[in-house]
Design a protein around this motif. Structure first.
Motif, mmCIF file in Angstrom:
data_model
loop_
_atom_site.group_PDB
_atom_site.id
_atom_site.type_symbol
_atom_site.label_atom_id
_atom_site.label_comp_id
_atom_site.label_asym_id
_atom_site.label_seq_id
_atom_site.Cartn_x
_atom_site.Cartn_y
_atom_site.Cartn_z
ATOM 1 N N TYR A 125 0.832 -1.208 0.000
ATOM 2 C CA TYR A 125 0.000 0.000 0.000
ATOM 3 C C TYR A 125 0.864 1.254 0.000
ATOM 4 O O TYR A 125 2.074 1.205 0.246
ATOM 5 C CB TYR A 125 -0.919 0.021 1.224
ATOM 6 C CG TYR A 125 -0.199 0.246 2.542
ATOM 7 C CD1 TYR A 125 -0.108 1.522 3.102
ATOM 8 C CD2 TYR A 125 0.404 -0.817 3.229
ATOM 9 C CE1 TYR A 125 0.552 1.729 4.300
ATOM 10 C CE2 TYR A 125 1.066 -0.612 4.422
ATOM 11 C CZ TYR A 125 1.135 0.667 4.963
ATOM 12 O OH TYR A 125 1.792 0.875 6.152
ATOM 13 N N ALA A 126 0.196 2.382 -0.260
ATOM 14 C CA ALA A 126 0.832 3.693 -0.155
ATOM 15 C C ALA A 126 -0.154 4.644 0.501
ATOM 16 O O ALA A 126 -1.366 4.552 0.272
ATOM 17 C CB ALA A 126 1.228 4.219 -1.528
ATOM 18 N N VAL A 127 0.362 5.549 1.322
ATOM 19 C CA VAL A 127 -0.458 6.574 1.955
ATOM 20 C C VAL A 127 -0.481 7.803 1.060
ATOM 21 O O VAL A 127 0.565 8.259 0.598
ATOM 22 C CB VAL A 127 0.096 6.932 3.349
ATOM 23 C CG1 VAL A 127 -0.755 8.021 4.001
ATOM 24 C CG2 VAL A 127 0.153 5.693 4.234
ATOM 25 N N ILE A 128 -1.667 8.333 0.810
ATOM 26 C CA ILE A 128 -1.809 9.507 -0.054
ATOM 27 C C ILE A 128 -2.420 10.653 0.738
ATOM 28 O O ILE A 128 -3.560 10.572 1.207
ATOM 29 C CB ILE A 128 -2.675 9.186 -1.282
ATOM 30 C CG1 ILE A 128 -1.990 8.102 -2.112
ATOM 31 C CG2 ILE A 128 -2.928 10.435 -2.117
ATOM 32 C CD1 ILE A 128 -2.796 7.646 -3.306
ATOM 33 N N VAL A 129 -1.617 11.684 0.917
ATOM 34 C CA VAL A 129 -2.057 12.874 1.637
ATOM 35 C C VAL A 129 -1.997 14.101 0.738
ATOM 36 O O VAL A 129 -2.760 15.042 0.911
ATOM 37 C CB VAL A 129 -1.185 13.097 2.899
ATOM 38 C CG1 VAL A 129 -1.626 14.335 3.658
ATOM 39 C CG2 VAL A 129 -1.235 11.874 3.803
ATOM 40 N N SER A 130 -1.097 14.072 -0.247
ATOM 41 C CA SER A 130 -0.855 15.250 -1.084
ATOM 42 C C SER A 130 -0.741 14.858 -2.549
ATOM 43 O O SER A 130 -0.664 13.670 -2.895
ATOM 44 C CB SER A 130 0.436 15.932 -0.644
ATOM 45 O OG SER A 130 1.548 15.074 -0.905
ATOM 46 N N GLU A 131 -0.688 15.865 -3.410
ATOM 47 C CA GLU A 131 -0.470 15.631 -4.842
ATOM 48 C C GLU A 131 0.864 14.929 -5.077
ATOM 49 O O GLU A 131 0.980 14.078 -5.960
ATOM 50 C CB GLU A 131 -0.494 16.971 -5.584
ATOM 51 C CG GLU A 131 -1.852 17.639 -5.645
ATOM 52 C CD GLU A 131 -2.760 17.050 -6.705
ATOM 53 O OE1 GLU A 131 -2.294 16.166 -7.457
ATOM 54 O OE2 GLU A 131 -3.931 17.470 -6.774
ATOM 55 N N SER A 172 -9.995 12.755 -6.073
ATOM 56 C CA SER A 172 -10.820 13.966 -6.146
ATOM 57 C C SER A 172 -12.247 13.661 -5.690
ATOM 58 O O SER A 172 -12.853 14.437 -4.948
ATOM 59 C CB SER A 172 -10.821 14.501 -7.577
ATOM 60 O OG SER A 172 -11.638 15.645 -7.681
ATOM 61 N N GLU A 173 -12.777 12.522 -6.116
ATOM 62 C CA GLU A 173 -14.132 12.106 -5.713
ATOM 63 C C GLU A 173 -14.231 11.952 -4.202
ATOM 64 O O GLU A 173 -15.277 12.257 -3.603
ATOM 65 C CB GLU A 173 -14.479 10.783 -6.406
ATOM 66 C CG GLU A 173 -15.833 10.210 -6.030
ATOM 67 C CD GLU A 173 -16.049 8.829 -6.633
ATOM 68 O OE1 GLU A 173 -16.799 8.038 -6.046
ATOM 69 O OE2 GLU A 173 -15.464 8.550 -7.709
ATOM 70 N N LEU A 174 -13.154 11.504 -3.578
ATOM 71 C CA LEU A 174 -13.124 11.326 -2.124
ATOM 72 C C LEU A 174 -12.707 12.605 -1.397
ATOM 73 O O LEU A 174 -12.335 12.568 -0.225
ATOM 74 C CB LEU A 174 -12.180 10.179 -1.754
ATOM 75 C CG LEU A 174 -12.623 8.790 -2.259
ATOM 76 C CD1 LEU A 174 -11.552 7.745 -1.971
ATOM 77 C CD2 LEU A 174 -13.952 8.382 -1.639
ATOM 78 N N LYS A 175 -12.794 13.728 -2.090
ATOM 79 C CA LYS A 175 -12.545 15.062 -1.525
ATOM 80 C C LYS A 175 -11.096 15.277 -1.101
ATOM 81 O O LYS A 175 -10.797 16.110 -0.241
ATOM 82 C CB LYS A 175 -13.468 15.346 -0.329
ATOM 83 C CG LYS A 175 -14.935 15.053 -0.581
ATOM 84 C CD LYS A 175 -15.501 15.859 -1.709
ATOM 85 C CE LYS A 175 -17.003 15.585 -1.905
ATOM 86 N NZ LYS A 175 -17.551 16.233 -3.114
ATOM 87 N N GLN A 176 -10.175 14.496 -1.684
ATOM 88 C CA GLN A 176 -8.741 14.620 -1.415
ATOM 89 C C GLN A 176 -8.401 14.517 0.077
ATOM 90 O O GLN A 176 -7.474 15.145 0.572
ATOM 91 C CB GLN A 176 -8.207 15.935 -2.004
ATOM 92 C CG GLN A 176 -8.321 15.990 -3.521
ATOM 93 C CD GLN A 176 -7.645 17.189 -4.139
ATOM 94 O OE1 GLN A 176 -7.439 18.220 -3.492
ATOM 95 N NE2 GLN A 176 -7.267 17.087 -5.410
#
Length: 390
Positions: A125-131, A172-176
């Motif tokens: 997995y990877a954690v996504i917090v930013s662009e 984007s759908e998940l409101k970032q």
């Protein structure tokens, strides 16, 4: 809390008034405990059957103070009760599970870190917090499943993605919000393990449960697990025990696993409470998961539960209350025909209205053999109009 709270001498509290709270209340009352539910909903299923219902928000100071005044020990019935509310209650009362453990279960990032610390493998997995995190995702994680780090359940807050373009659109759908992208793995089976652990570190476990989910919601549970080898069952039980012990967990904990097509066992997620996949224990075991929830929080003896009957559980959603021929017109399912079948045990949750996707109850089928239980379950499913792709 003293060494143990004896039946009939104390009040037990539960944060949350849903069906899991309702079944906890019934189990506590069967031992003579007084029960208090804190939930903002005036018609909550647990509040309707408890001795006392405190109708307040989970972070309302006055409500929490009253709950602590009324109860000797307190538990939670769903994972999204604010951990800080449990920590506040723990200043004056015994709380199980503790706020710190619930906080781990509420956050997929913390949860996966805990799995690693417990030496239990999960999907890459990877954690996504930013662009920047989005751009740094490795190609090996696609296709994958993007999940919100918090507040996801029953398939909510999850989007399957096959490409970087779909990943960006899904975020984007998940409101970032903060998310976890999990590599999609070739699954063979889904299973779960329910453990009960007390403050002394003693642990007991139910047999491994084999589960089928439809649209992200549990539909069927079978025990004994027909497709799981004895070796994999032992590995799952040991992994679940390590996960509980490494966070000093007290209470009932469900850990869900995937069995991959290559035979590997991968942990998926955990729930700091009794679980849908353990509802069969109410009729197929000599102690239910709710009995053990009461015992773990009160310090009463944790006895190894015994599966006395092969069983199959069908989850009953609000869709059953509506006929495809008459959309929007509520009806009563054919319970009389279902209950005419041998070994059927109907549990309805006392919810005031049905709607598609809402958990309204479950049906347990017990029999002398797994084949008989499955045969009756298929007859019941046909009477109710449930899908039988299992």
């Amino acid at each position: 809390m003293k060494a143990s709270l004896l039946p009939g001498e104390a009040s037990l509290g539960v944060m949350g008034g849903g069906q899991l709270g309702r079944m906890f209340v019934h189990a506590a009352q069967s031992l003579g405990f007084r029960t208090v539910v804190l939930d903002p909903d005036a018609d909550s299923p647990a509040g309707l059957v408890a001795h006392q219902h405190i109708r307040s928000d989970y972070l309302d100071v006055a409500g929490l103070t009253l709950l602590a005044q009324q109860c000797a020990a307190i538990t939670t019935e769903f994972e999204n009760v604010p951990a800080q509310a449990l920590e506040r209650l723990a200043q004056t009362r015994f709380v199980a599970p503790a706020g710190a453990a619930v906080a781990i279960c509420q956050d997929r990032v913390a949860e996966k870190a805990h799995f690693a610390a417990s030496a239990v493998a999960c999907a890459p997995y990877a954690v996504i917090v930013s662009e920047a995190d989005l751009l740094a995702v490795g190609d090996d994680l696609l296709p994958g499943i993007l999940k919100t780090a918090t507040l996801g359940y029953d398939g909510k807050g999850q989007v399957r993605v096959r490409s970087r373009a779909e990943l960006a659109a899904a975020w984007s759908e998940l409101k970032q919000v903060r998310c976890v992208l999990e590599q999609m793995l070739p699954l063979a089976l889904e299973i779960s393990v329910i453990s009960a652990r007390n403050a002394q570190g003693e642990i007991v476990q139910f047999p491994v449960q084999q589960n089928l989910h439809i649209d992200g919601i549990l539909a069927v549970t079978q025990v004994p697990a027909p497709g799981v080898s004895a070796a994999l069952q032992e590995q799952a039980l040991a992994s679940a025990a390590r996960i509980a012990a490494s966070m000093n967990y007290v209470g009932v904990l469900c850990v869900e696993f995937f069995i991959l097509q290559d035979g590997r066992l991968i942990v998926n997620e955990m729930a700091p409470r009794p679980h849908n996949s353990g509802h069969y224990t109410m009729n197929a075991c000599d102690l239910s998961q709710f009995d053990l929830q009461v015992r773990a929080m009160t310090g009463l003896p944790l006895v190894q539960p015994r599966l006395h009957s092969p069983t199959l559980m069908l989850n009953l959603l609000g869709d059953l209350w509506f006929s495809p021929a008459e959309p929007g017109v509520e009806r009563t399912p054919a319970w009389d025909q279902v209950l005419a079948l041998p070994g059927t045990h109907l549990h309805l949750y006392g919810k005031t209205s049905a709607r598609p996707g809402r958990k309204m109850g479950h049906l347990n089928i017990t029999a002398a053999s797994a084949e008989q239980a499955e045969s009756v379950a298929r007859q019941a499913a046909a009477l109710l109009g449930l899908a039988m792709d299992w």
